[in-house]
Design an enzyme around this catalytic site. Structure first.
Site, mmCIF file in Angstrom:
data_model
loop_
_atom_site.group_PDB
_atom_site.id
_atom_site.type_symbol
_atom_site.label_atom_id
_atom_site.label_comp_id
_atom_site.label_asym_id
_atom_site.label_seq_id
_atom_site.Cartn_x
_atom_site.Cartn_y
_atom_site.Cartn_z
ATOM 1 C CE LYS A 76 -4.199 1.054 0.366
ATOM 2 N NZ LYS A 76 -5.413 -0.067 0.150
ATOM 3 N N GLY A 105 -25.607 2.869 4.233
ATOM 4 C CA GLY A 105 -24.360 2.801 2.996
ATOM 5 C C GLY A 105 -25.072 2.654 1.536
ATOM 6 C CB VAL A 106 -27.548 2.915 -1.073
ATOM 7 C CG1 VAL A 106 -28.047 1.158 -0.452
ATOM 8 C CG2 VAL A 106 -27.878 3.978 -0.212
ATOM 9 N N GLY A 107 -24.003 3.525 -1.746
ATOM 10 C CA GLY A 107 -22.976 4.693 -2.844
ATOM 11 C C GLY A 107 -23.015 3.306 -3.592
ATOM 12 C CE LYS A 108 -16.756 4.188 -5.683
ATOM 13 N NZ LYS A 108 -16.864 5.483 -4.919
ATOM 14 C CB VAL A 109 -20.148 -1.528 -3.095
ATOM 15 C CG1 VAL A 109 -20.443 -2.244 -2.565
ATOM 16 C CG2 VAL A 109 -18.811 -1.464 -2.935
ATOM 17 N N GLY A 110 -22.926 -0.359 -2.407
ATOM 18 C CA GLY A 110 -24.182 -0.514 -2.153
ATOM 19 C C GLY A 110 -25.441 -1.073 -2.835
HETATM 20 N N1 LIG Z 1 -15.920 0.089 -4.494
HETATM 21 C C1 LIG Z 1 -14.639 -0.683 -4.050
HETATM 22 O O1 LIG Z 1 -14.667 -1.193 -4.794
HETATM 23 C C2 LIG Z 1 -14.739 -1.420 -2.731
HETATM 24 C C3 LIG Z 1 -14.036 -2.334 -2.508
HETATM 25 C C4 LIG Z 1 -14.034 -3.049 -1.355
HETATM 26 C C5 LIG Z 1 -13.939 -2.414 0.370
HETATM 27 N N2 LIG Z 1 -15.125 -1.070 -0.578
HETATM 28 C C6 LIG Z 1 -15.197 -0.409 0.425
HETATM 29 O O2 LIG Z 1 -16.783 -0.738 0.943
HETATM 30 C C7 LIG Z 1 -17.234 0.678 1.411
HETATM 31 C C8 LIG Z 1 -18.509 0.909 0.233
HETATM 32 O O3 LIG Z 1 -17.553 1.816 -0.707
HETATM 33 P P1 LIG Z 1 -18.215 2.336 -1.761
HETATM 34 O O4 LIG Z 1 -17.214 1.992 -3.090
HETATM 35 O O5 LIG Z 1 -19.536 2.449 -2.371
HETATM 36 O O6 LIG Z 1 -17.892 4.298 -1.622
HETATM 37 P P2 LIG Z 1 -19.339 5.384 -1.591
HETATM 38 O O7 LIG Z 1 -18.558 6.127 -0.960
HETATM 39 O O8 LIG Z 1 -19.552 5.292 -3.251
HETATM 40 O O9 LIG Z 1 -20.504 4.744 -0.864
HETATM 41 C C9 LIG Z 1 -20.675 4.931 0.199
HETATM 42 C C10 LIG Z 1 -21.837 5.443 1.014
HETATM 43 O O10 LIG Z 1 -22.227 5.727 2.615
HETATM 44 C C11 LIG Z 1 -22.860 6.650 3.028
HETATM 45 N N3 LIG Z 1 -22.056 6.501 4.455
HETATM 46 C C12 LIG Z 1 -21.221 7.550 5.057
HETATM 47 N N4 LIG Z 1 -21.486 7.725 6.351
HETATM 48 C C13 LIG Z 1 -22.371 6.751 6.322
HETATM 49 C C14 LIG Z 1 -23.348 6.704 7.382
HETATM 50 N N5 LIG Z 1 -23.246 6.830 8.828
HETATM 51 N N6 LIG Z 1 -24.151 5.654 7.391
HETATM 52 C C15 LIG Z 1 -25.107 5.561 6.130
HETATM 53 N N7 LIG Z 1 -24.594 5.914 5.365
HETATM 54 C C16 LIG Z 1 -23.076 6.219 5.681
HETATM 55 C C17 LIG Z 1 -22.058 7.585 2.273
HETATM 56 O O11 LIG Z 1 -23.730 8.950 1.964
HETATM 57 C C18 LIG Z 1 -22.188 6.911 0.463
HETATM 58 O O12 LIG Z 1 -23.442 6.822 -0.724
HETATM 59 C C19 LIG Z 1 -15.986 1.206 1.602
HETATM 60 O O13 LIG Z 1 -16.008 1.239 3.060
HETATM 61 C C20 LIG Z 1 -14.801 0.912 1.060
HETATM 62 O O14 LIG Z 1 -13.535 1.172 1.747
HETATM 63 C C21 LIG Z 1 -15.288 -0.794 -1.464
#
Ligand SMILES: NC(=O)c1ccc[n+]([C@@H]2O[C@H](COP(=O)([O-])OP(=O)(O)OC[C@H]3O[C@@H](n4cnc5c(N)ncnc54)[C@H](O)[C@@H]3O)[C@@H](O)[C@H]2O)c1
Length: 358
Positions: free
Chosen positions: A79, A179-184
């Site tokens: 990293k 959390g319904v961002g990119k992954v959710g």
């Molecule tokens: N994107 C990937 O490929 C990947 C891979 C491995 C792990 N992750 C992990 O998965 C998680 C989500 O990643 P992502 O890419 O979807 O990120 P993202 O930033 O697109 O989504 C995260 C979501 O969580 C919401 N959020 C933040 N704090 C919150 C809270 N207290 N309560 C409810 N919602 C809240 C944000 O508003 C956002 O919509 C992160 O912890 C990331 O490290 C992601």
């Protein structure tokens, strides 16, 4: 300054990179190359102190060794951190200076995106360096990794459902996604398609609105506190780390915790509290490795089909972790570490066998 040799006693190499003209201050940590070159993203973050940057890079690089080993990849763990504010300090010159330092490691470390860095940044770094992945689609990259991350989490959740209810499906269950961002949001789609009921929460209203527009049947609750107290069978933390606190574990009616967020356990011992409450925890780094599988695949020339198939393997890996946990009466978190360590040892050992150079 912390004693790097003590803190990083398992690490092979820690490199400090300094280029005053571009303002670059970076640290690259190579934890292990037992299974192959170390791969891990570059975090660009305004660390309040160098000590905190060192601690973070050592911790994160160790985690990458375990994630790659458990995912069955021929990669080690590394990293990097760049100390600074990505919005204010990121310039082409800084990224390219960083690229030259990564290049100087001769392939012992491959970099990728992390918090504060994006595929466009990887394209800049790649102008100086051959050891870069997570690039833009225009440059042969794989694009958004959240699709396969969500798919892998869903596979891990199926394995957990099988362990708890006897069938590898979420049909008829209620899953709470925090959390319904990119992954959710991709995870929600898999769950709906599988026949689950879904409850969501997010602090960012547009994310919630997008999911509700796509899936009107989804129930929305105000916040994470309300989610962990609602009638859910599975809790999927997909926001930030440290979601599993003592309070959350005490309140949770769910039988399974399985989500994408990294570092879900707020402190050591919380996995025991989960066990005592009869909650099966699918280790975060076991089920969220789909994104790593994707960037690793890019190194061979990206094939979505191949990466998708590999991410599907998270089902069997999670199953194996639960089997070992039950056989050895340890928590799944401990079992996952054991499987990863066994692979680093058993497969890593083969690299000691002499071969004629090609
Ligand atoms: N994107 C990937 O490929 C990947 C891979 C491995 C792990 N992750 C992990 O998965 C998680 C989500 O990643 P992502 O890419 O979807 O990120 P993202 O930033 O697109 O989504 C995260 C979501 O969580 C919401 N959020 C933040 N704090 C919150 C809270 N207290 N309560 C409810 N919602 C809240 C944000 O508003 C956002 O919509 C992160 O912890 C990331 O490290 C992601």
């Amino acid at each position: 300054m912390p004693d790097v040799f003590e803190l990083g006693s398992e690490h092979e190499q820690v490199v400090f990179c300094n280029d005053p003209a571009s303002g670059l201050k970076a640290i690259v940590a190579v934890h292990s190359t037992a299974l192959g070159p170390a791969l891990g993203g570059t975090r660009f973050h305004p660390y309040p102190s160098t000590d905190e940057a060192i601690e973070d890079v050592l911790d994160l690089s160790r985690g990458m060794s375990y994630k790659a080993a458990l995912a069955g990849l021929d990669l080690g763990g590394g990293k990097a951190v760049i100390i600074g504010d990505p919005r204010a300090d990121k310039t082409e010159a800084l990224l390219r200076a960083y690229g030259r330092f990564v290049q100087s490691l001769g392939g012992r470390y491959y970099t990728a995106c992390d918090v504060g860095t994006f595929s466009d940044d990887m394209d800049h770094i790649a102008r100086e360096c051959d050891f870069v992945t997570g690039r833009t689609v225009a440059h042969g990259g794989a694009g958004d990794s959240s699709v396969l991350t969500a798919y892998g989490v869903f596979q891990g959740m199926r394995a957990a459902a099988e362990a708890v209810w006897g069938e590898p499906t979420l049909a008829g269950r209620t899953v709470g996604v925090a959390g319904v961002g990119k992954v959710g949001r991709h995870l929600v789609r898999h769950l709906i398609e599988d026949g689950a009921a879904v409850v969501i929460t997010d602090v960012y209203q547009p994310s919630v609105e997008q999911v509700v527009a796509d899936f009107p049947q989804v129930q929305v609750v105000a916040d994470n506190g309300a989610l962990v107290r609602s009638e859910i069978d599975v809790y999927a933390p997909c926001a930030l780390g440290h979601a599993l606190t003592d309070e959350v574990v005490d309140a949770l009616p769910a039988r399974i915790v399985c989500g994408a967020a990294n570092n879900q356990l707020a402190h050591r011992g919380i996995e025991k509290a989960l066990e005592d409450r009869g909650i099966l925890y699918a280790p975060d780094y076991c089920v969220n490795s789909g994104g790593l599988i994707q960037v690793a695949d890019e190194l061979e020339g990206f094939s979505f089909e191949r990466a998708h198939q590999r991410a599907g393997g998270i089902f069997d890996t999670t199953r194996e972790v639960f089997r070992l946990a039950s056989e050895e009466s340890v928590s799944p978190a401990v079992a996952a570490d054991k499987v990863a360590e066994r692979r680093m040892r058993d497969v890593g050992r083969l690299r000691g066998m002499w071969l004629p150079s090609s």
